[in-house]
Design an enzyme around this catalytic site. Sequence first.
Site, PDB file in Angstrom:
ATOM      1  N   TYR A  20      70.509  43.071  65.018  1.00  0.00           N
ATOM      2  CA  TYR A  20      70.613  43.892  65.830  1.00  0.00           C
ATOM      3  C   TYR A  20      70.058  43.160  67.265  1.00  0.00           C
ATOM      4  O   TYR A  20      69.735  43.850  68.442  1.00  0.00           O
ATOM      5  CB  TYR A  20      70.121  45.396  65.753  1.00  0.00           C
ATOM      6  CG  TYR A  20      68.646  45.354  65.179  1.00  0.00           C
ATOM      7  CD1 TYR A  20      68.220  44.977  63.877  1.00  0.00           C
ATOM      8  CD2 TYR A  20      67.674  45.207  66.300  1.00  0.00           C
ATOM      9  CE1 TYR A  20      66.720  44.864  63.526  1.00  0.00           C
ATOM     10  CE2 TYR A  20      66.287  45.303  65.763  1.00  0.00           C
ATOM     11  CZ  TYR A  20      65.699  45.194  64.765  1.00  0.00           C
ATOM     12  OH  TYR A  20      64.592  44.987  64.227  1.00  0.00           O
ATOM     13  N   GLU A 109      61.253  35.091  61.972  1.00  0.00           N
ATOM     14  CA  GLU A 109      60.970  36.360  62.582  1.00  0.00           C
ATOM     15  C   GLU A 109      59.435  36.955  62.125  1.00  0.00           C
ATOM     16  O   GLU A 109      59.396  38.100  62.283  1.00  0.00           O
ATOM     17  CB  GLU A 109      62.025  37.413  62.250  1.00  0.00           C
ATOM     18  CG  GLU A 109      63.357  36.961  62.647  1.00  0.00           C
ATOM     19  CD  GLU A 109      63.472  36.721  64.438  1.00  0.00           C
ATOM     20  OE1 GLU A 109      62.577  37.440  65.172  1.00  0.00           O
ATOM     21  OE2 GLU A 109      64.497  36.373  64.887  1.00  0.00           O
TER      22      GLU A 109
HETATM   23  C1  BEZ Z   1      67.566  40.524  64.466  1.00  0.00           C
HETATM   24  O1  BEZ Z   1      68.304  41.473  64.319  1.00  0.00           O
HETATM   25  O2  BEZ Z   1      68.053  39.711  65.316  1.00  0.00           O
HETATM   26  C2  BEZ Z   1      66.438  40.577  64.035  1.00  0.00           C
HETATM   27  C3  BEZ Z   1      65.358  41.515  64.123  1.00  0.00           C
HETATM   28  C4  BEZ Z   1      64.169  41.514  63.920  1.00  0.00           C
HETATM   29  C5  BEZ Z   1      63.757  40.454  62.837  1.00  0.00           C
HETATM   30  C6  BEZ Z   1      64.590  39.428  62.521  1.00  0.00           C
HETATM   31  C7  BEZ Z   1      65.951  39.647  63.015  1.00  0.00           C
END
Ligand code: BEZ
Length: 256
Positions: A20, A109
């Site tokens: 997301y 992340e």
């Molecule tokens: C993402 O949805 O891009 C995302 C959000 C938090 C941690 C890793 C990926």
Amino acid sequence: MSVNDSVVPAEPAEFWLFGYGSLIWKPPPHFDRRIPGWVTGYVRRFWQVIMHHRGTPEAPGRVVTLIDRSYWAQLTDHHDSAPDKVWGVAYRILADRVDEVKEYLDIREINGYSIHYTPFHPAAGVDSLVLPRAGPIQALVYIGTPENEQFTGPQDPQKLAQHIYHSHGPSGPNREYLWGLENSLDALSTESGDEHVTDLSNRVRAIAAQQEKENSPADKSRAAYSLAGLGTESSQYHNFRRAGSVDEQEETEKTS
Ligand code: BEZ
């Protein structure tokens, strides 16, 4: 031959990942399907501190997290509405690469996100041939919950926009993450816009335009003149011309 010898091995468990945030436009490695769609029960907000990628430990940036909708409803948020559906994309990860991808995402992340599972709803019109079955798909999602240290809680939108505008990290300016999210959401569906993201994007664009104006050579010299209490550049030009004539006059008097 025993009974067990004839059992056909089960299909390796499917692994789906819901993105997301930056995952929407920066896919993980080793996926073979990318499907637009949505999850419910959450609100997307720029309420997660990031000390790498789009910020530094000294000057952290801001990225999105998902907030449980019933928790969010108890908070005072300046952006007081949020779409029922949080749009994003789900990736199917090749079964033999799941551990590798999880490791990649943990590295990418880190910082406060934890693993959760949620039903993902493919967008209407997605070819059923690319779907495992009819109905929602269980997907892994990374969420920075309110208990994690990097969670900021509600932010004043203008201060948040200023913060994002000024933040930079090894992956580039924080504002590129914001605008990347805005663009990629727009591309998913006609209903995938998110007011929180759009409002912040507009505010950051306005700040950028103002900064550009203030940094333009014409504006800089106007600002310098007015700081010096010398009026506008054009009136100073005339003053200069006048001063020039006095200098010339004094020069003439000295030499005569
Ligand atoms: C993402 O949805 O891009 C995302 C959000 C938090 C941690 C890793 C990926």
